[in-house]
Scaffold this motif. Structure first.
Motif, PDB file in Angstrom:
ATOM      1  N   ARG A  52       0.828  -1.204   0.000  1.00 28.41           N
ATOM      2  CA  ARG A  52       0.000   0.000   0.000  1.00 28.41           C
ATOM      3  C   ARG A  52       0.865   1.258   0.000  1.00 28.41           C
ATOM      4  O   ARG A  52       1.959   1.272   0.521  1.00 28.41           O
ATOM      5  CB  ARG A  52      -0.895   0.012   1.229  1.00 28.41           C
ATOM      6  N   VAL A  53       0.354   2.304  -0.580  1.00 27.04           N
ATOM      7  CA  VAL A  53       1.014   3.599  -0.560  1.00 27.04           C
ATOM      8  C   VAL A  53       0.472   4.340   0.652  1.00 27.04           C
ATOM      9  O   VAL A  53      -0.724   4.632   0.715  1.00 27.04           O
ATOM     10  CB  VAL A  53       0.731   4.389  -1.857  1.00 27.04           C
ATOM     11  N   ARG A  54       1.342   4.606   1.607  1.00 23.08           N
ATOM     12  CA  ARG A  54       0.897   5.251   2.844  1.00 23.08           C
ATOM     13  C   ARG A  54       0.445   6.677   2.586  1.00 23.08           C
ATOM     14  O   ARG A  54       1.076   7.422   1.851  1.00 23.08           O
ATOM     15  CB  ARG A  54       2.034   5.275   3.866  1.00 23.08           C
TER      16      ARG A  54
ATOM     17  N   SER B  94      -9.725  -0.738  -0.713  1.00 25.64           N
ATOM     18  CA  SER B  94     -10.323   0.485  -0.177  1.00 25.64           C
ATOM     19  C   SER B  94     -11.797   0.586  -0.575  1.00 25.64           C
ATOM     20  O   SER B  94     -12.646   0.955   0.233  1.00 25.64           O
ATOM     21  CB  SER B  94      -9.550   1.696  -0.703  1.00 25.64           C
ATOM     22  N   TRP B  95     -12.087   0.258  -1.832  1.00 26.88           N
ATOM     23  CA  TRP B  95     -13.462   0.304  -2.332  1.00 26.88           C
ATOM     24  C   TRP B  95     -14.355  -0.640  -1.532  1.00 26.88           C
ATOM     25  O   TRP B  95     -15.439  -0.266  -1.082  1.00 26.88           O
ATOM     26  CB  TRP B  95     -13.473  -0.051  -3.820  1.00 26.88           C
ATOM     27  N   LEU B  96     -13.913  -1.873  -1.337  1.00 26.45           N
ATOM     28  CA  LEU B  96     -14.725  -2.838  -0.600  1.00 26.45           C
ATOM     29  C   LEU B  96     -14.906  -2.422   0.856  1.00 26.45           C
ATOM     30  O   LEU B  96     -15.976  -2.603   1.431  1.00 26.45           O
ATOM     31  CB  LEU B  96     -14.109  -4.235  -0.684  1.00 26.45           C
ATOM     32  N   ARG B  97     -13.855  -1.870   1.465  1.00 27.62           N
ATOM     33  CA  ARG B  97     -13.960  -1.429   2.860  1.00 27.62           C
ATOM     34  C   ARG B  97     -14.900  -0.239   3.018  1.00 27.62           C
ATOM     35  O   ARG B  97     -15.438  -0.009   4.094  1.00 27.62           O
ATOM     36  CB  ARG B  97     -12.586  -1.066   3.402  1.00 27.62           C
ATOM     37  N   SER B  98     -15.093   0.530   1.957  1.00 29.93           N
ATOM     38  CA  SER B  98     -15.946   1.715   2.049  1.00 29.93           C
ATOM     39  C   SER B  98     -17.435   1.383   1.957  1.00 29.93           C
ATOM     40  O   SER B  98     -18.273   2.234   2.228  1.00 29.93           O
ATOM     41  CB  SER B  98     -15.585   2.701   0.940  1.00 29.93           C
ATOM     42  N   ILE B  99     -17.757   0.166   1.595  1.00 27.33           N
ATOM     43  CA  ILE B  99     -19.153  -0.217   1.393  1.00 27.33           C
ATOM     44  C   ILE B  99     -19.783  -0.592   2.737  1.00 27.33           C
ATOM     45  O   ILE B  99     -19.492  -1.636   3.310  1.00 27.33           O
ATOM     46  CB  ILE B  99     -19.257  -1.394   0.397  1.00 27.33           C
TER      47      ILE B  99
ATOM     48  N   PHE C 167      -9.700  -2.834 -11.450  1.00 27.24           N
ATOM     49  CA  PHE C 167      -9.513  -3.039 -10.020  1.00 27.24           C
ATOM     50  C   PHE C 167      -8.057  -3.372  -9.736  1.00 27.24           C
ATOM     51  O   PHE C 167      -7.485  -4.282 -10.319  1.00 27.24           O
ATOM     52  CB  PHE C 167     -10.441  -4.144  -9.508  1.00 27.24           C
ATOM     53  N   VAL C 168      -7.479  -2.609  -8.816  1.00 31.88           N
ATOM     54  CA  VAL C 168      -6.080  -2.769  -8.453  1.00 31.88           C
ATOM     55  C   VAL C 168      -6.024  -3.385  -7.060  1.00 31.88           C
ATOM     56  O   VAL C 168      -6.644  -2.873  -6.126  1.00 31.88           O
ATOM     57  CB  VAL C 168      -5.357  -1.398  -8.455  1.00 31.88           C
ATOM     58  N   PHE C 169      -5.287  -4.488  -6.945  1.00 34.00           N
ATOM     59  CA  PHE C 169      -5.128  -5.173  -5.671  1.00 34.00           C
ATOM     60  C   PHE C 169      -3.697  -5.030  -5.192  1.00 34.00           C
ATOM     61  O   PHE C 169      -2.787  -4.797  -5.989  1.00 34.00           O
ATOM     62  CB  PHE C 169      -5.476  -6.661  -5.817  1.00 34.00           C
ATOM     63  N   GLN C 170      -3.502  -5.226  -3.909  1.00 37.43           N
ATOM     64  CA  GLN C 170      -2.153  -5.189  -3.356  1.00 37.43           C
ATOM     65  C   GLN C 170      -1.337  -6.319  -3.947  1.00 37.43           C
ATOM     66  O   GLN C 170      -1.844  -7.417  -4.150  1.00 37.43           O
ATOM     67  CB  GLN C 170      -2.187  -5.367  -1.846  1.00 37.43           C
TER      68      GLN C 170
END
Length: 119
Positions: A2-4, A35-40, A78-81
């Motif tokens: 992840r980019v901090r 991030s997208w999934l966590r925002s739902i 979709f970009v994953f780690q």
């Protein structure tokens, strides 16, 4: 990896905007999948871990979101780690050990913010 602090940096640079989906019609858009999934909010299920870690409604919700992208002609990418480098890379291990040491030193001095940046 992840980019901090990317989100806060983008906000500071005024690169984060809210608007109508119509403005994105026909575009290809990169989406940080985690991030997208966590925002739902609908996917925040307190019993998900007991059921195997995946909220039961995730597939239906993702289908609806993808349908919305499609309706507006938006092509999400979709970009994953990525996978973190293994410990066999001596340069990575050395740098990681230095960061961890610095983090614990900051924490011992009560410098929580600096410690958090190093962790």
């Amino acid at each position: 990896m992840r980019v901090r602090d990317l989100q806060s940096h983008l906000v500071e640079q005024q690169l984060v905007q809210q608007g109508m989906m119509e403005k994105l019609r026909g575009m290809r858009m990169g989406v940080d999948a985690v991030s997208w999934l966590r925002s739902i909010q609908a996917l925040k299920d307190p019993f998900a871990d007991a059921l195997g870690g995946i909220p039961p409604g995730i597939f239906g919700f993702v289908d609806k979101e993808l349908e919305l992208f499609s309706r507006f002609g938006i092509s999400p990418l979709f970009v994953f780690q990525g996978v973190a480098p293994g410990p066999q890379h001596s340069m990575f291990v050395s740098r990681m050990e230095q960061q961890m040491s610095a983090a614990w030193t900051h924490l011992a001095k009560g410098e929580r913010r600096e410690a958090q940046r190093c962790f």
